[in-house]
Design a protein around this motif. Sequence first.
Motif, PDB file in Angstrom:
ATOM      1  N   LEU A 108      -3.058   2.039   5.103  1.00  0.00           N
ATOM      2  CA  LEU A 108      -1.738   2.567   5.442  1.00  0.00           C
ATOM      3  C   LEU A 108      -0.985   2.917   4.171  1.00  0.00           C
ATOM      4  O   LEU A 108      -1.152   2.256   3.153  1.00  0.00           O
ATOM      5  N   ASN A 109      -0.133   3.936   4.259  1.00  0.00           N
ATOM      6  CA  ASN A 109       0.815   4.133   3.179  1.00  0.00           C
ATOM      7  C   ASN A 109       2.123   3.462   3.598  1.00  0.00           C
ATOM      8  O   ASN A 109       2.239   2.943   4.711  1.00  0.00           O
ATOM      9  N   SER A 110       3.108   3.453   2.734  1.00  0.00           N
ATOM     10  CA  SER A 110       4.350   2.733   3.040  1.00  0.00           C
ATOM     11  C   SER A 110       5.081   3.336   4.246  1.00  0.00           C
ATOM     12  O   SER A 110       5.680   2.611   5.046  1.00  0.00           O
ATOM     13  N   ASN A 111       5.015   4.635   4.412  1.00  0.00           N
ATOM     14  CA  ASN A 111       5.664   5.315   5.530  1.00  0.00           C
ATOM     15  C   ASN A 111       5.060   4.867   6.868  1.00  0.00           C
ATOM     16  O   ASN A 111       5.775   4.516   7.803  1.00  0.00           O
ATOM     17  N   SER A 112       3.744   4.866   6.945  1.00  0.00           N
ATOM     18  CA  SER A 112       3.064   4.449   8.174  1.00  0.00           C
ATOM     19  C   SER A 112       3.281   2.965   8.445  1.00  0.00           C
ATOM     20  O   SER A 112       3.485   2.556   9.586  1.00  0.00           O
ATOM     21  N   LEU A 139      -2.266   8.261   5.973  1.00  0.00           N
ATOM     22  CA  LEU A 139      -3.185   7.240   5.486  1.00  0.00           C
ATOM     23  C   LEU A 139      -3.598   7.584   4.065  1.00  0.00           C
ATOM     24  O   LEU A 139      -3.442   8.728   3.623  1.00  0.00           O
ATOM     25  N   VAL A 140      -4.156   6.593   3.384  1.00  0.00           N
ATOM     26  CA  VAL A 140      -4.676   6.771   2.030  1.00  0.00           C
ATOM     27  C   VAL A 140      -6.163   6.409   2.073  1.00  0.00           C
ATOM     28  O   VAL A 140      -6.543   5.450   2.746  1.00  0.00           O
ATOM     29  N   LEU A 141      -6.981   7.173   1.360  1.00  0.00           N
ATOM     30  CA  LEU A 141      -8.413   6.904   1.273  1.00  0.00           C
ATOM     31  C   LEU A 141      -8.747   6.572  -0.174  1.00  0.00           C
ATOM     32  O   LEU A 141      -8.495   7.375  -1.076  1.00  0.00           O
ATOM     33  N   THR A 142      -9.304   5.373  -0.388  1.00  0.00           N
ATOM     34  CA  THR A 142      -9.690   4.935  -1.732  1.00  0.00           C
ATOM     35  C   THR A 142     -11.047   4.253  -1.652  1.00  0.00           C
ATOM     36  O   THR A 142     -11.203   3.273  -0.912  1.00  0.00           O
ATOM     37  N   ASN A 143     -12.007   4.777  -2.404  1.00  0.00           N
ATOM     38  CA  ASN A 143     -13.351   4.183  -2.461  1.00  0.00           C
ATOM     39  C   ASN A 143     -13.957   3.947  -1.078  1.00  0.00           C
ATOM     40  O   ASN A 143     -14.525   2.891  -0.807  1.00  0.00           O
ATOM     41  N   GLY A 144     -13.821   4.925  -0.200  1.00  0.00           N
ATOM     42  CA  GLY A 144     -14.432   4.846   1.117  1.00  0.00           C
ATOM     43  C   GLY A 144     -13.689   3.983   2.124  1.00  0.00           C
ATOM     44  O   GLY A 144     -14.174   3.772   3.230  1.00  0.00           O
ATOM     45  N   LYS A 145     -12.517   3.473   1.743  1.00  0.00           N
ATOM     46  CA  LYS A 145     -11.733   2.641   2.669  1.00  0.00           C
ATOM     47  C   LYS A 145     -10.375   3.299   2.914  1.00  0.00           C
ATOM     48  O   LYS A 145      -9.750   3.835   2.001  1.00  0.00           O
ATOM     49  N   TYR A 146      -9.957   3.218   4.156  1.00  0.00           N
ATOM     50  CA  TYR A 146      -8.670   3.788   4.569  1.00  0.00           C
ATOM     51  C   TYR A 146      -7.621   2.692   4.571  1.00  0.00           C
ATOM     52  O   TYR A 146      -7.910   1.528   4.846  1.00  0.00           O
ATOM     53  N   LEU A 182      -5.267  -1.180  10.590  1.00  0.00           N
ATOM     54  CA  LEU A 182      -5.158  -1.228   9.129  1.00  0.00           C
ATOM     55  C   LEU A 182      -3.982  -2.084   8.642  1.00  0.00           C
ATOM     56  O   LEU A 182      -3.692  -2.106   7.454  1.00  0.00           O
ATOM     57  N   GLU A 183      -3.345  -2.787   9.550  1.00  0.00           N
ATOM     58  CA  GLU A 183      -2.147  -3.544   9.176  1.00  0.00           C
ATOM     59  C   GLU A 183      -2.416  -4.576   8.082  1.00  0.00           C
ATOM     60  O   GLU A 183      -1.595  -4.774   7.196  1.00  0.00           O
ATOM     61  N   PHE A 184      -3.568  -5.243   8.124  1.00  0.00           N
ATOM     62  CA  PHE A 184      -3.804  -6.357   7.210  1.00  0.00           C
ATOM     63  C   PHE A 184      -4.850  -6.089   6.134  1.00  0.00           C
ATOM     64  O   PHE A 184      -4.973  -6.884   5.210  1.00  0.00           O
TER      65      PHE A 184
END
Length: 172
Positions: free
Chosen positions: A107-111, A98-105, A64-66
Amino acid sequence: MRLSAKYLHSRLVVVKIAVQAESLLDYLGLWFGLVPTPLFETHISATLTRVIMAGVELEIFESLEFASLTVVEIAKRCNTESVATKLLLDALVACRYLVLTNGKYDLNSNSRKWLVRSSPNSIRDKILLQAIEWRWLMHLEGFVRTGLPLDFHAAMSRAERDLYHRSMRAIA
């Protein structure tokens, strides 16, 4: 009920996982000793630990980095089974990694700061080492019974030793 961690900052960081009440009923349950706090302090914290470690080891965070990705996209990149991957992803969302928005995961800033290999603050290698340390801790009862410590330095493979050194650099 929820678990919270309390930190005492000094030269030594002390972490205390504690069960906290969120309602009057919770407070009463804690007050009267009706809440099995050892269950919360062991099962929940151990599960949280393993969820984060699995996310690192399976390279969920790296995938999920990019870009934000769907379950299927993450499973394909991580070479994992999609139904089981969704369970892990949802656990990482629930514990705010992680954050989930509209079916996509995503990273949050912490991760992004701590768990992605390319971050200058990455402790990823230390998290990977913790999976090995977890196995070493399985010998704790034997140590207490016999007083014979596990010589983990001697027991490490070359790859584990390399990881150990990288993880020590990461937390230095």
